[in-house]
Design an enzyme around this catalytic site. Structure first.
Site, PDB file in Angstrom:
ATOM      1  N   LYS A 215       0.834  -1.209   0.000  1.00 30.12           N
ATOM      2  CA  LYS A 215       0.000   0.000   0.000  1.00 30.12           C
ATOM      3  C   LYS A 215       0.866   1.256   0.000  1.00 30.12           C
ATOM      4  O   LYS A 215       0.544   2.235  -0.665  1.00 30.12           O
ATOM      5  CB  LYS A 215      -0.982  -0.017   1.164  1.00 30.12           C
ATOM      6  CG  LYS A 215      -2.002  -1.124   0.962  1.00 30.12           C
ATOM      7  CD  LYS A 215      -3.267  -0.985   1.725  1.00 30.12           C
ATOM      8  CE  LYS A 215      -4.205  -2.113   1.284  1.00 30.12           C
ATOM      9  NZ  LYS A 215      -5.519  -2.059   1.848  1.00 30.12           N
TER      10      LYS A 215
ATOM     11  N   LYS B 175      -3.194  -8.093  -9.318  1.00 30.94           N
ATOM     12  CA  LYS B 175      -4.279  -8.492  -8.416  1.00 30.94           C
ATOM     13  C   LYS B 175      -5.434  -7.503  -8.505  1.00 30.94           C
ATOM     14  O   LYS B 175      -5.203  -6.285  -8.467  1.00 30.94           O
ATOM     15  CB  LYS B 175      -3.742  -8.531  -6.975  1.00 30.94           C
ATOM     16  CG  LYS B 175      -4.738  -9.096  -5.980  1.00 30.94           C
ATOM     17  CD  LYS B 175      -4.466  -8.623  -4.549  1.00 30.94           C
ATOM     18  CE  LYS B 175      -5.578  -7.733  -4.096  1.00 30.94           C
ATOM     19  NZ  LYS B 175      -5.785  -7.460  -2.721  1.00 30.94           N
TER      20      LYS B 175
ATOM     21  N   LYS C  67      -9.478  -2.781  -5.145  1.00 28.33           N
ATOM     22  CA  LYS C  67     -10.229  -1.513  -5.203  1.00 28.33           C
ATOM     23  C   LYS C  67      -9.295  -0.352  -5.499  1.00 28.33           C
ATOM     24  O   LYS C  67      -9.585   0.512  -6.306  1.00 28.33           O
ATOM     25  CB  LYS C  67     -10.922  -1.250  -3.868  1.00 28.33           C
ATOM     26  CG  LYS C  67     -12.089  -2.144  -3.582  1.00 28.33           C
ATOM     27  CD  LYS C  67     -12.522  -1.945  -2.128  1.00 28.33           C
ATOM     28  CE  LYS C  67     -12.981  -3.235  -1.499  1.00 28.33           C
ATOM     29  NZ  LYS C  67     -12.384  -3.508  -0.191  1.00 28.33           N
TER      30      LYS C  67
END
Ligand code: AQP
Length: 312
Positions: free
Chosen positions: A113, A192, A195
């Site tokens: 992230k 992958k 969102k």
């Protein structure tokens, strides 16, 4: 005899996609009636990335609608919102005090992230210990998740072991359940589906939205078949049928994508129709009831935890 415990949860961080469905929701739906089952809306986890209160509020309702439309019967599973069960953040703090910074620094999700450009806030960093609390509070045996969450379930086991070694045996070590072939559903760009990558096929989109997403799937002509298209197709259609379809349509990516749109739509339309009949009042009633049950179970556990660590 008590049934084993099943628990999973999804962040209410945006519109759910078919990766979330095949990686976590469907495995839960397939198993949950044989277990004492908990299905959580991870709204506090969503705060690590989402700072818009209106969106936070809306997403919570949407995710519960998604759960119900996917076939979870609230009479047979405890559906609850993480933020209404204070034991989660309380236990997460106790785990934070047991694990080291270098241990948390190895977290793949945190590293990914941050690499994606998300703010490296402390919540994102300690997220695995909140997830450990989510799981361990209910003596969970099995956690259906996608591959990206494997390490977080390992971290939950690690938190249980650290607590038990320090304060005495109180937590059960949970196991992840990752189904082969659905652990990592690829997104339209082949990475992958996620969102935050904006590469999703929406779970409850209209047929037009499905078509738009499918038509944007990146194809590559190096092999016999477009792997990213096939990887999604095999989720909704038998692989023996697909072998002959892909064999007779070699190189015809447009036709294959059009078939995928039809097959996805056929698969998802009944859930979409069911979802349209679920109201916000239904969601509020489900969360009220689920929250009450989750608080009762988790508070009983926390009484033991507080005694064990010496604050009570
Ligand atoms: N592409 C995927 N394939 C299989 N399983 C997946 N999951 C997510 N993406 C895939 C599984 O869905 C559950 C929900 O996870 P989450 O809400 O905690 O967030 P996530 O894993 O981080 O999902 P996203 O879509 O990738 O969200 P963002 O972009 O916000 O990080 C988990 O069981 C996960 O494994």
């Amino acid at each position: 005899m008590n049934k084993p415990v099943l628990l999973t949860g999804l962040q209410s961080s945006g519109e759910l996609h078919i990766g979330n469905y095949f990686g976590a929701i469907k495995p839960f739906v397939d198993l949950y009636e044989a277990y004492d089952s908990y299905l959580m809306v991870a709204d506090y986890h969503a705060l690590t990335s989402l700072k818009d209160p209106e969106a936070v509020r809306k997403n919570i309702v949407e995710v519960v609608k998604d759960y119900l439309a996917s076939g979870v019967d609230p009479k047979k599973a405890i559906i609850f919102k993480q933020s209404t069960v204070p034991a989660h953040t309380e236990l997460a703090w106790i785990f934070d005090c047991l694990v080291s910074v270098p241990f948390l620094m190895q977290g793949h999700a945190y590293k990914d992230k941050v690499a994606k450009g998300l703010e490296a806030n402390a919540g994102l960093f300690t997220y695995p210990m909140l997830m450990a609390a989510d799981i361990l509070l209910y003596d969970t045996d099995v956690v259906p998740v996608g591959e990206d969450q494997r390490q977080h379930v390992e971290y939950a086991r690690e938190a249980a072991v650290k607590f038990n070694n320090t304060y005495g045996e109180l937590f059960k070590e949970p196991k992840e359940k990752i189904l082969s072939g659905v652990g990592v559903v690829p997104g339209t760009d082949g990475k992958k589906m996620s969102k935050s990558y904006k590469n999703t096929v929406p779970l409850f989109g209209t047929k037009d939205e499905l078509a738009k997403a499918v038509m944007s799937i990146v194809t590559d002509s190096s092999g016999d078949r477009p792997e990213n298209v096939y990887a999604i197709h095999k989720l909704v259609r038998d692989e023996t049928e697909l072998t002959s379809i892909y064999g007779s349509n070699q190189g015809n990516y447009k036709a294959l994508k059009e078939m995928l749109i039809e097959d996805l739509d056929r698969y998802l339309a009944p859930m979409r129709e069911k979802r349209a009949s679920i109201t916000s009042a239904d969601v509020a009633a489900v969360l009220e009831d689920g929250g009450r049950q989750a608080r009762a179970v988790s508070e009983a556990k926390m009484e033991k935890v507080r005694k064990a660590v010496g604050v009570a």
